[in-house]
Design a protein around this motif. Structure first.
Motif, short mmCIF file in Angstrom:
data_model
loop_
_atom_site.label_atom_id
_atom_site.label_comp_id
_atom_site.label_asym_id
_atom_site.label_seq_id
_atom_site.Cartn_x
_atom_site.Cartn_y
_atom_site.Cartn_z
N GLU A 145 -0.76 -1.38 -6.92
CA GLU A 145 -1.01 -0.53 -5.77
C GLU A 145 -1.82 -1.44 -4.57
OE1 GLU A 145 -1.97 3.30 -6.84
OE2 GLU A 145 -3.77 3.52 -5.51
N TYR A 148 -6.15 -1.46 8.24
CA TYR A 148 -6.09 -0.76 7.21
C TYR A 148 -5.80 -1.38 5.82
CZ TYR A 148 -4.81 3.76 4.72
OH TYR A 148 -4.83 4.92 3.95
N ALA A 161 -8.85 -1.91 2.75
CA ALA A 161 -8.45 -1.33 1.36
C ALA A 161 -8.56 -2.51 0.57
CB ALA A 161 -7.07 -1.19 1.30
N GLN A 218 -10.08 6.50 -8.08
CA GLN A 218 -9.53 7.41 -7.43
C GLN A 218 -8.42 7.89 -8.49
OE1 GLN A 218 -9.43 5.22 -3.27
NE2 GLN A 218 -7.51 5.86 -4.16
N ASP A 227 -5.10 8.33 -8.78
CA ASP A 227 -3.92 7.41 -9.19
C ASP A 227 -4.41 6.67 -10.38
OD1 ASP A 227 -4.35 6.67 -5.95
OD2 ASP A 227 -2.70 8.12 -6.54
N ASP A 278 4.27 2.04 -4.29
CA ASP A 278 3.57 0.90 -4.06
C ASP A 278 4.57 -0.13 -3.49
OD1 ASP A 278 1.72 1.20 -7.14
OD2 ASP A 278 1.54 2.03 -5.24
C1 LIG Z 1 6.47 10.57 -2.99
C2 LIG Z 1 6.07 9.42 -3.05
C3 LIG Z 1 6.86 8.25 -2.56
C4 LIG Z 1 4.70 9.25 -3.32
C5 LIG Z 1 4.12 7.65 -3.46
C6 LIG Z 1 2.84 8.01 -2.88
C7 LIG Z 1 2.17 6.59 -2.96
C8 LIG Z 1 3.07 5.97 -1.78
C9 LIG Z 1 0.63 6.60 -2.46
C10 LIG Z 1 -0.17 7.25 -3.60
C11 LIG Z 1 -1.56 6.89 -3.47
C12 LIG Z 1 -1.44 5.72 -2.52
C13 LIG Z 1 -2.67 5.06 -2.15
C14 LIG Z 1 -2.59 4.06 -1.35
C15 LIG Z 1 -1.07 3.74 -0.66
C16 LIG Z 1 -0.09 4.69 -0.92
C17 LIG Z 1 -0.01 5.33 -2.34
C18 LIG Z 1 0.29 4.20 -3.53
C19 LIG Z 1 -3.69 3.31 -0.78
C20 LIG Z 1 -3.87 1.86 -1.68
C21 LIG Z 1 -3.35 2.76 0.62
C22 LIG Z 1 -4.82 2.14 1.02
C23 LIG Z 1 -6.21 3.02 1.01
O1 LIG Z 1 -7.12 2.33 1.73
C24 LIG Z 1 -6.12 3.25 -0.49
C25 LIG Z 1 -6.80 1.89 -1.30
C26 LIG Z 1 -7.33 4.28 -0.48
C27 LIG Z 1 -5.17 4.04 -0.97
C28 LIG Z 1 -4.94 4.29 -2.59
C29 LIG Z 1 -4.11 5.51 -2.68
#
Ligand SMILES: CC(C)=CCC[C@@H](C)[C@H]1CC=C2C3=C(CC[C@@]21C)[C@@]1(C)CC[C@H](O)C(C)(C)[C@@H]1CC3
Ligand SMILES: NC(=O)C1=CN([C@@H]2O[C@H](COP(=O)(O)OP(=O)(O)OC[C@H]3O[C@@H](n4cnc5c(N)ncnc54)[C@H](OP(=O)(O)O)[C@@H]3O)[C@@H](O)[C@H]2O)C=CC1
Length: 426
Positions: free
Chosen positions: A204, A244, A248, A258, A260, A274
């Motif tokens: 992630e 960003y 993170a 969180q 996930d 990811d």
């Molecule tokens: C339908 C589909 C393709 C769903 C995929 C969802 C993912 C892309 C996201 C789910 C939660 C995420 C988070 C981040 C990136 C996108 C995904 C993986 C994140 C790492 C981005 C940066 C932020 O600061 C965060 C760390 C809070 C965030 C965490 C959740």
């Protein structure tokens, strides 16, 4: 009577086997379509959805061969191996995650920021040595790199799904329905690991998120190499994206509480999300600008920068407020409600204003990332549009999880804080 460790999941997510099956097929198709609708070079200056020349090539046999190259696959594997190597060798603090259903705790190595800085240093060194032309490989080999990441995400999804049937695994409460399509997408195992290497948190925050930043740098080099200058719009977009990603990884430990990490299994959704979706769709604005330089001027740049600052302020202060509170601190003496579950819920400050103020800040930033591309094409507004749908759906999922966790206390909280993301709207 002891509670069953891995109860069967009673309810489907994402509209069940049909919804998860459709998303599994459609998301890679959308990722490729966003490329061909906005190809890396054409002279009329706009991305046209379903423009003829690009889609006309889809039928040709050379199109299928262009999707994959061994060279790009090797580069991608080298990239992935670099992020694993950095995780292994960079000394770091190990942080404890939240308590698991079986009473145990997992520990996580916090060196993602160091990995980002190492990757950025290597990229900067290459650019200083060979000039911007020396760092356009990622921009110029977009599709085969995208395919390599897709192969990696499918391979990891299959590996984690199959290994989740091993005896003694802790399964995700939402990923154990027994339907293979749904559970493959959501993820059966909660924390698939190889020894102390946690697959979910690693994927992630490192190979995809940092690759997004590397792709952006390569796209900026492509613009500089092609047009001899970097536009203000490209500088803003790459700076906002880099900010960003840095934020993170600087706040790496916050991810451990969180949804996930605490609730969702590691399945195709997070593996593909990811490794492919984030780097290859979140960088769309930078890819557009690499081939269609758009000049904003000082006032346009200042207005967009102000919007980004507003979004970041809401995003960061609201996430920090909750994280501090969850770590037992309440420096602003915020009001809260005690719950039967034992954890308290903030009822003043950001979390007394909206149930997901952090989502509002994130969406404002998403808009600030697209505005630098101007009005040449709606395609570069794909991210804020998709992200609005994702966060609304995520808010509804989180509400359902919180109703399960808190029961009537959550209903009382919702009474106090009726709006989720947009004040007086939703
Ligand atoms: C339908 C589909 C393709 C769903 C995929 C969802 C993912 C892309 C996201 C789910 C939660 C995420 C988070 C981040 C990136 C996108 C995904 C993986 C994140 C790492 C981005 C940066 C932020 O600061 C965060 C760390 C809070 C965030 C965490 C959740
Ligand atoms: N860029 C991207 O693609 C994505 C970015 N994100 C970002 O990730 C960040 C985290 O979002 P997400 O993972 O959805 O989870 P949140 O940070 O929104 O946290 C939700 C959890 O917080 C706790 N909580 C809810 N209300 C309160 C309250 N009043 N007081 C105290 N705790 C409360 C509950 O957990 P509990 O009570 O059990 O602690 C709830 O399950 C957000 O900023 C979001 O914008 C998310 C997805 C994708």
């Amino acid at each position: 009577m002891t509670k069953e460790l891995n109860p069967k999941t009673k309810e489907y997510s994402f509209f069940g086997p049909i919804g998860t099956g459709a998303i599994t097929i459609l998301t890679p198709v959308i990722t490729y379509l966003l490329y061909y609708a906005c190809p890396n070079s054409y002279d009329d200056g706009t991305c046209k959805l379903l423009q003829k020349p690009a889609l006309g090539r889809l039928a040709g046999s050379d199109f299928w061969y262009s999707l994959f190259t061994l060279e790009a696959f090797a580069v991608y594997l080298a990239w992935y191996a670099f992020t694993v190597f950095a995780w292994a060798i960079i000394p770091a603090q190990w942080v404890r995650g939240t308590q698991l259903r079986d009473g145990s705790y997992k520990y996580y190595k916090m060196n993602a920021l160091a990995t980002l800085l190492m990757a950025t240093g290597l990229a900067a060194g290459q650019i200083l040595r060979a000039g911007p032309e020396g760092f356009t490989y990622f921009a110029d080999n977009w599709i085969p790199l995208l395919t390599a990441s897709l192969v990696m995400s499918i391979a990891q999804s299959v590996f984690c799904y199959v290994s989740s049937f091993t005896q003694g695994k802790l399964l995700a409460l939402g990923g154990n329905t027994g339907n293979c399509v749904h559970d493959f997408f959501i993820g059966r195992e909660l924390n698939p690991s190889i020894g102390s290497f946690d697959i979910k948190t690693f994927n992630e925050l490192r190979p995809g998120l940092i690759l997004w930043w590397i792709l952006d740098i390569s796209l900026a080099c492509r613009q500089l190499a092609t047009f001899g200058q970097l536009t203000d719009s490209m500088i803003l977009v790459v700076a906002f994206h880099g900010w960003y990603v840095f934020d993170a990884l600087y706040n790496e430990s916050i991810i451990l509480t969180q949804m996930d990490i605490v609730h969702d299994g590691f399945g195709y959704m997070l593996a593909f999300g990811d490794l492919t979706w984030v780097p290859f769709t979140y960088s769309l604005q930078a890819r557009f600008l690499a081939y269609h330089p758009n000049i904003l001027g000082p006032s346009g740049s200042a207005a967009i920068a102000a919007l980004q600052l507003l979004g970041y302020y809401i995003f960061r202060t609201s996430n920090a407020e909750k994280n501090e509170f969850r770590n037992g601190k309440n420096p602003k003496n915020l009001q809260y409600m005690q719950t039967k579950r034992g954890t308290k819920l903030l009822t003043s400050g950001w979390w007394g204003t909206l149930r997901h103020p952090n989502y509002l800040g994130d969406l404002i930033m998403a808009l600030a990332w697209s505005l630098p591309t101007g009005s040449l094409t709606p395609l570069t507004y794909f991210y804020p549009a998709y992200f609005t749908v994702l966060l609304i759906h995520r808010a509804l999922r989180d509400d359902a999880h919180c109703r399960e966790k808190y029961g009537d206390d959550w209903n009382a909280y919702v009474e106090k804080v009726p709006y989720c993301i947009f004040p007086y709207v939703f």
